[in-house]
Design a protein around this motif. Structure first.
Motif, PDB file in Angstrom:
ATOM      1  N   UNK A  21      27.854  29.062  42.055  1.00 50.27           N
ATOM      2  CA  UNK A  21      27.146  30.320  42.306  1.00 50.27           C
ATOM      3  C   UNK A  21      28.126  31.491  42.417  1.00 50.27           C
ATOM      4  N   UNK A  22      29.251  31.286  43.078  1.00 51.55           N
ATOM      5  CA  UNK A  22      30.263  32.344  43.202  1.00 51.55           C
ATOM      6  C   UNK A  22      30.839  32.709  41.841  1.00 51.55           C
ATOM      7  N   UNK A  23      31.066  31.702  41.018  1.00 50.18           N
ATOM      8  CA  UNK A  23      31.586  31.949  39.676  1.00 50.18           C
ATOM      9  C   UNK A  23      30.625  32.801  38.865  1.00 50.18           C
ATOM     10  N   UNK A  24      29.343  32.471  38.901  1.00 46.23           N
ATOM     11  CA  UNK A  24      28.340  33.235  38.144  1.00 46.23           C
ATOM     12  C   UNK A  24      28.246  34.671  38.647  1.00 46.23           C
ATOM     13  N   UNK A  25      28.298  34.857  39.959  1.00 46.92           N
ATOM     14  CA  UNK A  25      28.169  36.191  40.547  1.00 46.92           C
ATOM     15  C   UNK A  25      29.286  37.126  40.091  1.00 46.92           C
ATOM     16  N   UNK A  54      29.043  40.286  37.259  1.00 50.51           N
ATOM     17  CA  UNK A  54      29.391  41.611  37.780  1.00 50.51           C
ATOM     18  C   UNK A  54      30.548  42.218  37.003  1.00 50.51           C
ATOM     19  N   UNK A  55      31.595  41.429  36.749  1.00 58.90           N
ATOM     20  CA  UNK A  55      32.746  41.938  36.004  1.00 58.90           C
ATOM     21  C   UNK A  55      32.364  42.326  34.585  1.00 58.90           C
ATOM     22  N   UNK A  56      31.505  41.545  33.944  1.00 62.09           N
ATOM     23  CA  UNK A  56      31.092  41.843  32.569  1.00 62.09           C
ATOM     24  C   UNK A  56      30.338  43.166  32.495  1.00 62.09           C
ATOM     25  N   UNK A  57      29.406  43.386  33.431  1.00 62.70           N
ATOM     26  CA  UNK A  57      28.616  44.619  33.422  1.00 62.70           C
ATOM     27  C   UNK A  57      29.499  45.828  33.707  1.00 62.70           C
ATOM     28  N   UNK A  58      30.351  45.721  34.732  1.00 62.61           N
ATOM     29  CA  UNK A  58      31.199  46.853  35.113  1.00 62.61           C
ATOM     30  C   UNK A  58      32.195  47.173  34.003  1.00 62.61           C
ATOM     31  N   UNK A  59      32.831  46.161  33.420  1.00 63.88           N
ATOM     32  CA  UNK A  59      33.832  46.392  32.382  1.00 63.88           C
ATOM     33  C   UNK A  59      33.228  47.067  31.160  1.00 63.88           C
ATOM     34  N   UNK A  60      32.070  46.576  30.712  1.00 66.94           N
ATOM     35  CA  UNK A  60      31.428  47.172  29.534  1.00 66.94           C
ATOM     36  C   UNK A  60      31.029  48.612  29.799  1.00 66.94           C
ATOM     37  N   UNK A 119      38.696  41.141  49.262  1.00 69.73           N
ATOM     38  CA  UNK A 119      37.259  41.361  49.207  1.00 69.73           C
ATOM     39  C   UNK A 119      36.770  41.057  47.789  1.00 69.73           C
ATOM     40  N   UNK A 120      35.485  40.808  47.675  1.00 66.88           N
ATOM     41  CA  UNK A 120      34.911  40.550  46.360  1.00 66.88           C
ATOM     42  C   UNK A 120      35.038  41.773  45.457  1.00 66.88           C
ATOM     43  N   UNK A 121      34.952  42.970  46.056  1.00 67.50           N
ATOM     44  CA  UNK A 121      35.089  44.189  45.270  1.00 67.50           C
ATOM     45  C   UNK A 121      36.446  44.293  44.602  1.00 67.50           C
ATOM     46  N   UNK A 122      37.528  44.022  45.351  1.00 64.97           N
ATOM     47  CA  UNK A 122      38.865  44.080  44.773  1.00 64.97           C
ATOM     48  C   UNK A 122      39.048  43.004  43.707  1.00 64.97           C
ATOM     49  N   UNK A 123      38.452  41.839  43.933  1.00 64.50           N
ATOM     50  CA  UNK A 123      38.541  40.767  42.944  1.00 64.50           C
ATOM     51  C   UNK A 123      37.873  41.185  41.629  1.00 64.50           C
ATOM     52  N   UNK A 124      36.715  41.827  41.711  1.00 61.06           N
ATOM     53  CA  UNK A 124      36.029  42.289  40.500  1.00 61.06           C
ATOM     54  C   UNK A 124      36.836  43.399  39.825  1.00 61.06           C
ATOM     55  N   UNK A 144      43.471  37.071  45.456  1.00 58.04           N
ATOM     56  CA  UNK A 144      42.669  38.210  45.899  1.00 58.04           C
ATOM     57  C   UNK A 144      41.303  37.832  46.456  1.00 58.04           C
ATOM     58  N   UNK A 145      40.863  36.599  46.265  1.00 60.21           N
ATOM     59  CA  UNK A 145      39.525  36.214  46.717  1.00 60.21           C
ATOM     60  C   UNK A 145      39.444  36.228  48.244  1.00 60.21           C
ATOM     61  N   UNK A 146      38.274  36.528  48.798  1.00 58.11           N
ATOM     62  CA  UNK A 146      38.102  36.490  50.256  1.00 58.11           C
ATOM     63  C   UNK A 146      38.328  35.077  50.792  1.00 58.11           C
ATOM     64  N   UNK A 147      38.623  34.953  52.082  1.00 60.82           N
ATOM     65  CA  UNK A 147      38.770  33.620  52.681  1.00 60.82           C
ATOM     66  C   UNK A 147      37.504  32.786  52.490  1.00 60.82           C
ATOM     67  N   UNK A 148      37.689  31.515  52.235  1.00 58.34           N
ATOM     68  CA  UNK A 148      36.589  30.564  52.037  1.00 58.34           C
ATOM     69  C   UNK A 148      35.753  30.877  50.791  1.00 58.34           C
TER      70      UNK A 148
END
Length: 544
Positions: free
Chosen positions: A343-347, A351-357, A413-418, A492-496
């Motif tokens: 689920x984390x991988x899909x999320x 998100x990265x695909x939409x933002x990058x495009x 944070x997830x934001x920085x990872x994206x 860069x991923x959040x803990x856990x």
């Protein structure tokens, strides 16, 4: 009427008649160009940080010069070979599946994209395991009376593995471009007696130049920054210098990373100089084009498609499935532990695909419709982000956020990872977005201005439907690359927070091959589902 007679009609009105200034008279300071430069600066920021750290850290120049040349030559050699082979293979497969009567075209269009979902280090490990005694490939070759190779290492092995997993970088944009081309010239060539192959070489191939060069550039930069696969296969490249010295000799590590960036910039500059000033075709593509008849060539064509899928998908998946089956049969592993990483991988991938495009689209429109030196600089800055090895990019972002008071909260944070994903893979969306922008005829855009004054409504009603195949192809490349990204996620991923790639890497490091095999199979399944629903199902590459 002939094309020559139609050409003057499709030209835009003269500046004097419309009141528009000529490009030479227009100020380069426009909102669009300023936005492009800002976006380019964000993409180039980590690269600038790497160069700044190299200068500040200093270090023994003699040591760096002694370490860099040999790995640099091997890196250039491998990257060049893989780029050439993927350009030939990806273009040929795109033509077979979109312009010929190849049996099972829709099935091949899906199957030929799937090798891109495998992380290269997983694919290399699968090949090594499959060729070992007791492996799937080893046993299959023995049954056929063929001796398995004693060693699967070096340049040849690295070239084969990376070609098998990266040719879709060329295949996807070229296929999208082929479906957007008007077939009038090709049909005229056939009426004049040209064979299908001659028509492709003389008429179709020149129109695919930008898509081929863009895809080949992505392959070169991917190979340039590759680490896991080449190290498993015993081929020493510049990434080994960067990764092995990142803790013990940071000056050497950043110096090697700077060399990679310089090489990437040279390749990007060469690619853009050879691309030419391609302009959109002012005529819409024909929906009812006649497929080229392969005749006796159907058998070798099917053989090429089948061999490509076997090497890039079936062999590694079978090897991974063998590991997973052994673990599942004795109860050591199960699917329940992989639900959250999937689920984390899909999320993060979606998100990265939409933002990058979305982020690179203004630059793509500027480089194709209003070319200017500033838009070229912005485009090159986007491509530079892909040349930075994932770990170097992650280190740069981590140091920047930790040492900047206003950005401290972004760390882990997830934001920085994206953001890291978008910077690293944005160039993949840029190449396809530029091809998509060229698919909108100039005459149609000029006519739409008379009927709809709002530029936003014009974009969504006129431009976007024609650009959709290319944009989906670019977003799909970002999605698939994000799914298998490892170094940036680890740092860069959040803990856990874990993804399927981090689960595979952790299991592989600990020697739990059954767990690594099961996680790899789930990763392939997640990537295939996401690719089908978000890219292929809605893309003309599959539906036509």
């Amino acid at each position: 009427m002939t094309d020559a007679a139609l050409a003057p009609i499709s030209r835009p009105p003269a500046p004097a008649a419309t009141g528009h200034a000529t490009p030479a008279a227009t100020s380069w300071i426009t909102p669009t160009r300023v936005l492009g430069l800002v976006i380019g600066a964000l993409f180039a920021g980590p690269a600038g940080f790497v160069a700044w750290r190299t200068i500040r850290l200093g270090g023994d120049l003699g040591s760096a010069l002694a370490e860099v040349p040999a790995p640099l030559w091997r890196t250039v050699q491998l990257s060049s070979l893989v780029s050439i082979s993927t350009a030939v293979l990806g273009t040929g497969l795109a033509w077979l599946t979109t312009r010929t009567d190849l049996p099972g075209r829709r099935l091949w269009r899906v199957a030929l994209v799937l090798p891109l979902v495998l992380p290269s280090f997983v694919g290399a490990a699968a090949f090594i395991s499959g060729l070992a005694p007791g492996g799937v490939v080893h046993d299959s070759l023995d049954a056929l009376g063929i001796s398995s190779p004693d060693r699967f290492r070096g340049l040849g092995a690295a070239w084969l593995v990376l070609t098998a997993f990266t040719y879709p970088y060329v295949y996807l944009p070229v296929a999208a471009r082929l479906l957007g081309l008007r077939s009038h010239l090709e049909e005229s060539g056939r009426l004049l007696g040209l064979s299908s192959m001659s028509t492709f070489i003389k008429i179709t191939l020149p129109q695919l130049r930008s898509a081929i060069l863009g895809g080949g550039l992505l392959v070169f930069l991917y190979t340039l920054s590759e680490f896991g696969a080449v190290q498993l296969l015993g081929y020493d490249t510049l990434t080994r210098v960067i990764f092995s010295s990142r803790q013990t000799n940071r000056a050497l590590s950043f110096a090697a990373a700077t060399v990679v960036l310089i090489l990437a910039l040279c390749v990007v500059a060469l690619e853009r100089s050879q691309r030419g000033a391609a302009r959109p075709d002012d005529r819409a593509a024909s929906m009812n084009r006649r497929a080229a008849q392969l005749g006796w060539a159907k058998i070798p064509a099917l053989g090429v498609c089948g061999l490509t899928v076997v090497v890039g998908l079936i062999v590694p998946v079978t090897s991974l499935a063998t590991w997973a089956r052994r673990g599942l049969s004795d109860g050591r592993i199960g699917f329940g532990q992989l639900v959250e990483p999937a689920a984390s991988t899909a999320l993060v991938a979606v998100s990265a695909a939409i933002v990058a495009t979305t982020v690179v689209l203004p630059i793509a429109l500027a480089t194709t419709r209003r070319p200017h030196r500033s838009s070229d600089v912005a485009a090159v800055s986007v491509v530079v982000g892909f040349a930075i090895p994932g770990l170097v990019l992650a280190l740069a972002l981590a140091v920047l956020t930790l040492n900047t008071p206003a950005l401290e909260r972004l760390y882990q944070t997830t934001g920085l990872l994206i953001i890291a994903y978008v910077i690293h893979f944005g160039s993949q969306a840029l190449a396809s977005s530029e091809s998509a922008a060229r698919a909108v005829p100039n005459g149609l855009r000029e006519s739409s201005r008379l009927l709809e004054p709002s530029p936003i409504r014009r974009f969504f009603t006129v431009d976007f439907p024609l650009m959709r195949p290319g944009l989906l192809a670019g977003g799909g490349l970002v999605l698939l690359s994000t799914v298998k990204e490892l170094p940036a996620t680890l740092l860069l991923a959040p803990p856990d927070f874990s993804t399927l790639s981090t689960e595979i890497w952790a299991a592989y490091e600990e020697g739990f091959y059954a767990e690594a095999g099961l996680a790899s199979i789930v990763l392939i399944a997640v990537s295939a589902v996401l690719t089908w629903f978000l890219v292929l199902r809605r893309s003309d590459v599959v539906r036509r």
